[in-house]
Design a protein around this motif. Sequence first.
Motif, PDB file in Angstrom:
ATOM      1  N   ALA A   1       2.505   1.601  -3.434  1.00 58.93           N
ATOM      2  CA  ALA A   1       1.539   1.925  -4.483  1.00 58.93           C
ATOM      3  C   ALA A   1       1.040   3.363  -4.345  1.00 58.93           C
ATOM      4  N   LEU A   2       0.830   3.798  -3.106  1.00 60.84           N
ATOM      5  CA  LEU A   2       0.386   5.177  -2.884  1.00 60.84           C
ATOM      6  C   LEU A   2       1.443   6.158  -3.385  1.00 60.84           C
TER       7      LEU A   2
ATOM      8  N   PRO B   1      -5.134   2.899  -3.674  1.00 56.40           N
ATOM      9  CA  PRO B   1      -4.494   3.554  -2.519  1.00 56.40           C
ATOM     10  C   PRO B   1      -5.052   4.929  -2.165  1.00 56.40           C
TER      11      PRO B   1
ATOM     12  N   HIS C   1      -8.730  -6.881  -2.495  1.00 59.61           N
ATOM     13  CA  HIS C   1      -7.907  -7.832  -3.270  1.00 59.61           C
ATOM     14  C   HIS C   1      -7.039  -6.978  -4.196  1.00 59.61           C
ATOM     15  N   GLN C   2      -7.679  -6.295  -5.148  1.00 57.14           N
ATOM     16  CA  GLN C   2      -7.030  -5.129  -5.758  1.00 57.14           C
ATOM     17  C   GLN C   2      -7.457  -3.930  -4.913  1.00 57.14           C
ATOM     18  N   VAL C   3      -6.507  -3.018  -4.685  1.00 59.30           N
ATOM     19  CA  VAL C   3      -6.793  -1.902  -3.777  1.00 59.30           C
ATOM     20  C   VAL C   3      -6.401  -0.579  -4.432  1.00 59.30           C
TER      21      VAL C   3
ATOM     22  N   TYR D   1       0.836  -1.209   0.000  1.00 59.08           N
ATOM     23  CA  TYR D   1       0.000   0.000   0.000  1.00 59.08           C
ATOM     24  C   TYR D   1       0.871   1.259   0.000  1.00 59.08           C
ATOM     25  N   ALA D   2       1.857   1.285   0.874  1.00 57.23           N
ATOM     26  CA  ALA D   2       2.714   2.480   0.979  1.00 57.23           C
ATOM     27  C   ALA D   2       3.454   2.729  -0.337  1.00 57.23           C
TER      28      ALA D   2
ATOM     29  N   PHE E   1      -7.418  -8.974 -12.237  1.00 54.27           N
ATOM     30  CA  PHE E   1      -6.561  -7.925 -11.694  1.00 54.27           C
ATOM     31  C   PHE E   1      -5.105  -8.036 -12.122  1.00 54.27           C
TER      32      PHE E   1
ATOM     33  N   VAL F   1      -0.341   4.153  -8.166  1.00 49.49           N
ATOM     34  CA  VAL F   1      -0.926   3.020  -8.917  1.00 49.49           C
ATOM     35  C   VAL F   1      -1.664   2.105  -7.936  1.00 49.49           C
ATOM     36  N   PRO F   2      -2.530   1.229  -8.435  1.00 53.63           N
ATOM     37  CA  PRO F   2      -3.195   0.260  -7.540  1.00 53.63           C
ATOM     38  C   PRO F   2      -2.226  -0.824  -7.074  1.00 53.63           C
ATOM     39  N   PHE F   3      -2.605  -1.540  -6.035  1.00 53.06           N
ATOM     40  CA  PHE F   3      -1.863  -2.746  -5.688  1.00 53.06           C
ATOM     41  C   PHE F   3      -2.825  -3.909  -5.536  1.00 53.06           C
ATOM     42  N   VAL F   4      -2.245  -5.112  -5.615  1.00 52.28           N
ATOM     43  CA  VAL F   4      -3.013  -6.351  -5.479  1.00 52.28           C
ATOM     44  C   VAL F   4      -2.317  -7.205  -4.437  1.00 52.28           C
ATOM     45  N   TYR F   5      -3.082  -7.811  -3.533  1.00 52.14           N
ATOM     46  CA  TYR F   5      -2.449  -8.810  -2.671  1.00 52.14           C
ATOM     47  C   TYR F   5      -3.012 -10.186  -2.981  1.00 52.14           C
TER      48      TYR F   5
END
Lengths: 200, 200
Positions: free
Chosen positions: A69-70, B32, B28-30, A66-67, A113, A74-78
């Motif tokens: 991607a912010l 930020p 899941h996709q996030v 998250y940190a 995703f 851009v988005p992130f995926v887990y």
Amino acid sequence: MQRLHDYILQDGRVLSSHVLKVDSFLNHQVQPALIQEIGQQFAQAFHDKDVDKVITVEASGIHIAYATALALGVPFVYAKKKRAVTQSDDVYQASVMSYTRNETVEITVSKSFLLAGEKVLVVDDILANGNAVVGLLDILDAAGADVVGLGVVIEKRFQEGRAKIQSRNVPILPLASIESMEDGRVVFAKELAAESETKE
Amino acid sequence: MQRLHDYILQDGRVLSSHVLKVDSFLNHQVQPALIQEIGQQFAQAFHDKDVDKVITVEASGIHIAYATALALGVPFVYAKKKRAVTQSDDVYQASVMSYTRNETVEITVSKSFLLAGEKVLVVDDILANGNAVVGLLDILDAAGADVVGLGVVIEKRFQEGRAKIQSRNVPILPLASIESMEDGRVVFAKELAAESETKE
């Protein structure tokens, strides 16, 4: 990264020559200002790679992703972990052996995703045996994504993770690289380098 | 929170009258920037409560907790999930029935990271049946911590979570409160309120 090194030395606990507990600041209790700086470091290192997406595995990579991607915008995926091996058509899936839990878990990412051709930055908290990251790389290959690199907060350089990732031609950026943890003492790779320079 | 409502209406998928998928932007996709705003909203709402710590459960609460803790300038803790019921002396532990996974998991928090008298804000992504949050409240009670409130991103108001939390005298702040999801349509609680006002 100086602040990270300080945290490791002051608050990390070396339980054996292979086990380092960092659960007071990184992966159980978490210090947000540290994580923010970690995300900024990864974003700065990969800012010229046109990253489309950041990816990690739940749970301890999520705040790192998250940190990062912010900071990149851009988005992130887990990737999700589950035990039930119910293969589904709409997810990419990989089996990962967890030494900590002594079991094999399935990690999955919804096909929606991860798109072919996307430039993806992988991040995680700790690189040890590298199994979770290898599982992610398998998923990214299956999706046809383009892996721009791996950012890890702490690398235990004496374990096999680094070699596994390098054999996949993925550049690794560790923010702290631990050369050894013998006798309860953390020795960073940089310290070793500095020592050898001093001896020359 | 307008941006959150927009995401739910545009990208959420109502799979049944009880199941809302928000995995393209929340768990899941996030996205930020959305999470950052969520964290700021929770921080603003509880800024006068002298919060010492934010707490959540892995995995889908972690980025919410981080964003909130960063905005408040305090650490956060995420409870870990495990199956093995190996009671340990150094953790607080609670059993939580997960309907999504159809199993009981143990959530644990190290005793080192929850102190008696600490003012703790609980956050999570979704409040439905409330079992995970009730488990956290049991852990916080065992630690002697002082719960200042619960921030949830999305509340499904027609499920039993709200009543369970209110019976514990914990104030709930939902950023989106869903009154119903009949016929594939999300109706927010505010819309209902507005409708009843119009009728008066």
